[in-house]
Motif scaffolding. Structure first.
Motif, short mmCIF file in Angstrom:
data_model
loop_
_atom_site.label_atom_id
_atom_site.label_comp_id
_atom_site.label_asym_id
_atom_site.label_seq_id
_atom_site.Cartn_x
_atom_site.Cartn_y
_atom_site.Cartn_z
N PRO A 33 -41.43 10.73 -58.23
CA PRO A 33 -40.88 11.65 -59.23
C PRO A 33 -39.53 11.17 -59.74
CG PRO A 33 -41.71 12.85 -57.32
CD PRO A 33 -41.73 11.41 -56.96
N LYS A 34 -39.30 11.38 -61.02
CA LYS A 34 -38.07 10.88 -61.64
C LYS A 34 -36.84 11.63 -61.13
CE LYS A 34 -36.30 9.84 -66.25
NZ LYS A 34 -36.54 9.98 -67.69
N ASP A 35 -37.01 12.94 -60.82
CA ASP A 35 -35.86 13.74 -60.40
C ASP A 35 -35.55 13.63 -58.91
OD1 ASP A 35 -35.77 14.59 -62.98
OD2 ASP A 35 -37.03 16.37 -62.63
N SER A 36 -36.36 12.91 -58.16
CA SER A 36 -36.12 12.79 -56.72
C SER A 36 -34.98 11.80 -56.45
CB SER A 36 -37.39 12.33 -56.01
OG SER A 36 -37.77 11.05 -56.46
N ASP A 37 -34.51 11.82 -55.20
CA ASP A 37 -33.42 10.92 -54.82
C ASP A 37 -33.85 9.46 -54.91
OD1 ASP A 37 -31.91 13.14 -54.35
OD2 ASP A 37 -32.36 13.20 -52.20
N GLU A 38 -35.08 9.18 -54.46
CA GLU A 38 -35.57 7.80 -54.51
C GLU A 38 -35.69 7.33 -55.96
OE1 GLU A 38 -36.77 4.14 -53.23
OE2 GLU A 38 -35.96 5.82 -52.06
N GLY A 39 -36.14 8.23 -56.88
CA GLY A 39 -36.25 7.85 -58.29
C GLY A 39 -34.89 7.55 -58.90
N ARG A 40 -33.86 8.36 -58.55
CA ARG A 40 -32.50 8.10 -59.09
C ARG A 40 -31.96 6.79 -58.55
NH1 ARG A 40 -31.80 13.59 -57.50
NH2 ARG A 40 -32.03 15.02 -59.29
N ARG A 41 -32.16 6.53 -57.27
CA ARG A 41 -31.66 5.27 -56.72
C ARG A 41 -32.35 4.08 -57.37
NH1 ARG A 41 -31.51 8.21 -51.74
NH2 ARG A 41 -33.62 7.54 -51.23
N GLN A 42 -33.65 4.20 -57.63
CA GLN A 42 -34.37 3.08 -58.23
C GLN A 42 -33.90 2.84 -59.67
OE1 GLN A 42 -38.56 3.49 -58.04
NE2 GLN A 42 -39.01 1.61 -59.15
N SER A 43 -33.66 3.94 -60.44
CA SER A 43 -33.20 3.76 -61.81
C SER A 43 -31.81 3.14 -61.86
CB SER A 43 -33.21 5.11 -62.53
OG SER A 43 -32.34 6.02 -61.86
N ILE A 44 -30.92 3.58 -60.93
CA ILE A 44 -29.56 3.00 -60.89
C ILE A 44 -29.64 1.53 -60.51
CG2 ILE A 44 -27.37 3.07 -59.65
CD1 ILE A 44 -27.77 6.13 -59.42
N ARG A 45 -30.52 1.20 -59.57
CA ARG A 45 -30.66 -0.18 -59.13
C ARG A 45 -31.15 -1.07 -60.27
NH1 ARG A 45 -34.59 0.31 -55.64
NH2 ARG A 45 -33.27 1.48 -54.19
N LEU A 46 -32.13 -0.58 -61.04
CA LEU A 46 -32.66 -1.37 -62.15
C LEU A 46 -31.63 -1.54 -63.25
CD1 LEU A 46 -36.28 0.09 -62.40
CD2 LEU A 46 -35.63 -2.17 -61.60
N SER A 47 -30.89 -0.45 -63.57
CA SER A 47 -29.89 -0.55 -64.65
C SER A 47 -28.75 -1.49 -64.26
CB SER A 47 -29.36 0.85 -64.97
OG SER A 47 -28.75 1.41 -63.83
N THR A 48 -28.28 -1.42 -63.00
CA THR A 48 -27.18 -2.32 -62.58
C THR A 48 -27.65 -3.76 -62.56
OG1 THR A 48 -27.83 -1.84 -60.30
CG2 THR A 48 -26.00 -0.55 -61.23
N ALA A 49 -28.90 -3.98 -62.10
CA ALA A 49 -29.41 -5.35 -62.05
C ALA A 49 -29.53 -5.93 -63.46
CB ALA A 49 -30.75 -5.39 -61.34
N ALA A 50 -30.01 -5.12 -64.41
CA ALA A 50 -30.15 -5.62 -65.78
C ALA A 50 -28.79 -5.88 -66.41
CB ALA A 50 -30.94 -4.61 -66.61
N GLY A 51 -27.80 -4.99 -66.17
CA GLY A 51 -26.47 -5.18 -66.76
C GLY A 51 -25.77 -6.39 -66.19
#
Length: 684
Positions: free
Chosen positions: A113-131
């Protein structure tokens, strides 16, 4: 992304074909290449020969040509059919319902789920890696131009970057199971994406071709048109709908509250439903198309009715079939009106449209506040249905509009009837090319309704008053006793001529040109005239039926009937056949259908068959199909039964010779003189 090294193989989405002048570039050994043309042809022919698998069956030509038909049904063949369970009320009770669903494959997903803690951590990880990856690449490219001396520092700064603040919109997670590349998308603009790239992409088919852009533009235009049309309809119907909902406080029907997603797939769902029903009722469909009763060859003057489909709907079980009409354009479509003939059981009514292609569910469903007593299709506009109600109103439904409310409806201001409307009939357009129809009611008025813009304009054609009943009222008023009209029919060729049946049993011959007097009066029956109809082929003949158990055939130039048939029960309806001038059918309240053919037997019916077996049920209406040898019969339980006529009941009339054609008028004149002579003899 870093540039592709030169040593890596270059791949494309659609590689260019090899030039015709270049030799074949595959890896082939020298000894495999044949220098002689004959050897190459033999090898090609040997490679082309078919190789049979070892487990293939050996079949003859007759077995190969045999066609094997498989019928698709919705029932599970492996489901148990005889389950019995223990009950305290009944010792052992059989279970009639069995689940027919068979599950062939089931898989549990692992989406986060997008609103779960694991979903937030994964989105932050992907955005930081891409930046960090993009910043490292840009800084490395800048230092290469300056001398290439800051690669390590750029990497350290990229790793030390903090995650984006919470105000920045999170990046949408890609679906790992159904991911689509940017190159295959049509809605995204490829030119904008290419403008963001630092180097040209090696893919040739990344940019949209001309055909893709044409499809995309047409798709966008269609979406814009649909949005505009929805906005217009909302602006038109928003105010009246709100007012009606405030006044009545009713909920929206299923047709009004349908979502756009359901309407998009409704057509495909209807097609699938028809396919399944045609497979389910395959034996009945075969009988309808091809079956002919062979025993009719051994019967001289008798026939039978073969039951086909039975049309029923759950919401109309307590309502009676009060009207039936076939569509003039679509020969498999017919409309059924539901209401009640009992004064003490009046309530809501329904208008359903069935098709023989889908006997399990109606095509259109319309509900009304009052019971429907009659209906009629327009000949030139088959999507318009005129309806008469028990409360005296008339309405016009438009099947093209996706709404459950009628497009036109009368009101107390527009001159509605004060008694039930028993019949409506469409007529030719008026002088201004406006559509109009006529209605007859128990209040003694025959009214012409004209469709002008968004309202119905009424005109009283004639008032059915009893002769010699004019009374002197208070203050010198002239009061007349009105006759209750029950049915009427217009002449097939003479537009102004029509017949009206009444509750007293009389039939009035009227004209549109005279609103104050009748052309003639027939003392037809002793009880109410339930139906009156002109013959579609013979211009002088009409038929009538009544609750006094009789069916009578008339010549409108003679006061006495030509034929009288006593059917031993009240006759609910009678109808002429569309293929012969001598065939007609009638239904009685004892549940029987009677089919006559005057050219074969003038005294008895060729077929008298029980259609409804229950004692508490009664048959109300019957109609012939205009093309197929089929009749539909409605009853008081809300059921409509379709039956096929056997060959003896649908014999086409024999073509007359020239001598018979010249002799027929003389015989007809002689019969009229004989009737007049008999009347004179009776008076003397």
């Amino acid at each position: 992304t870093p540039p592709v090294p030169s040593a890596a193989p270059h791949t494309t989405c659609a590689p260019d074909p090899a030039p015709a002048s270049l030799p074949f570039s595959g890896h082939v050994r020298d000894e495999d290449v044949s220098t002689e043309a004959g050897e190459g042809v033999d090898e090609w022919a040997a490679a082309k020969t078919l190789v049979k698998p070892p487990d293939q069956l050996e079949l003859t030509e007759a077995e190969l040509k045999e066609e094997i038909t498989r019928i698709l049904t919705a029932n599970n063949p492996h489901a148990p059919q005889n389950i019995v369970r223990y009950s305290f009320k009944v010792t052992y009770k059989p279970v009639s319902y069995v689940d027919q669903m068979a599950i062939h494959f089931s898989l549990n997903g692992n989406m986060i789920p997008k609103d779960s803690d694991e979903g937030r951590r994964q989105s932050i990880r992907l955005s930081t890696a891409a930046g960090s990856h993009c910043s490292v690449f840009l800084q490395a490219a800048g230092e290469e131009e300056a001398g290439g001396s800051g690669t390590a520092e750029a990497a350290e700064t990229a790793e030390a970057e903090e995650p984006p603040p919470s105000g920045v919109k999170e990046r949408k997670l890609a679906n790992q199971f159904n991911f689509i590349e940017r190159a295959s998308r049509t809605l995204n603009n490829p030119m904008q994406e290419r403008a963001c790239q630092t180097e040209p992409t090696p893919y040739k088919n990344f940019s949209a071709t001309a055909n893709q852009w044409e499809i995309y533009d047409a798709y966008v235009e269609e979406l814009q048109k649909m949005e505009r049309s929805k906005e217009k309809e909302k602006s038109k119907t928003q105010v009246p709908k709100r007012e009606e909902e405030k006044k009545k406080g009713r909920k929206l029907t299923s047709l009004e509250s349908q979502s756009d997603d359901i309407t998009k797939i409704s057509k495909a769902a209807k097609i699938m439903e028809r396919m399944v029903n045609q497979n389910t009722f395959d034996d009945i469909a075969q009988d309808f198309k091809y079956f002919e009763d062979a025993s009719d060859e051994y019967r001289d003057h008798e026939g039978t009715l073969l039951p086909l489909w039975k049309f029923q709907y759950d919401k109309t079980k307590r309502l009676a079939v009060t009207a039936i009409s076939w569509n003039p354009k679509y020969k498999d479509l017919f409309a059924v009106g539901y209401g009640s003939y009992d004064f003490l059981k009046q309530g809501q009514g329904m208008l359903l449209l069935y098709t023989m292609k889908n006997p399990s569910f109606p095509e259109y469903v319309f509900s009304s506040e009052s019971g429907i007593m009659c209906l009629d299709f327009h000949n030139d506009h088959p999507y318009l249905v005129a309806v008469g109600f028990y409360d005296g109103n008339v309405a016009v439904y438009n099947l093209k509009k996706a709404t459950s409310q009628p497009s036109y409806k009368s009101s107390a201001k527009s001159g509605k009837h004060t008694e039930p409307v028993w019949q409506v009939k469409w007529q030719k357009d008026d002088m201004d090319n406006n559509l109009n129809f006529f209605s007859v009611s128990s209040d003694g008025r025959i009214v012409s309704w004209t469709l002008v813009k968004n309202e119905l304009v009424h005109t009283d054609v004639i008032k059915l008053s009893v002769e010699g009943t004019t009374m002197q009222g208070p203050e010198g008023l002239q009061l007349q006793t009105l006759v209750c009209g029950t049915s009427f029919d217009f002449h097939k060729k003479i537009d102004n001529l029509f017949l009206v049946g009444t509750e007293e049993g009389k039939i009035y011959k009227c004209s549109k040109c005279y609103s104050s007097q009748f052309l003639d009066v027939f003392e037809a029956h002793h009880m109410a005239v339930d139906s009156v109809s002109w013959n579609p082929y013979h211009l002088k003949v009409f038929i009538s039926c009544s609750s006094d158990w009789t069916v009578k055939i008339w010549d409108h130039t003679i006061k006495s009937p030509m034929f009288i048939y006593d059917l031993n029960s009240a006759v609910g309806d009678v109808a002429w056949s569309p293929y012969s001038s001598t065939v007609f059918a009638a239904v009685t309240t004892d549940g029987k259908a009677h089919v006559f053919d005057l050219s074969i037997n003038k005294y008895e019916a060729l077929c008298t068959q029980l259609v409804v077996a229950k004692k508490k049920n009664k048959i109300t209406h019957i109609q012939f199909n205009p093309v197929y040898p089929v009749v539909i019969i409605g009853d008081e339980r809300g059921h409509v039964t379709s039956l096929k006529l056997s060959p003896n009941l649908r014999r086409m009339p024999k073509p007359r010779s020239s001598a018979e054609v010249h002799l027929f008028p003389k015989v007809h004149i002689f019969s009229e003189l004989w009737v007049l002579f008999a009347k004179l003899f009776e008076t003397k």
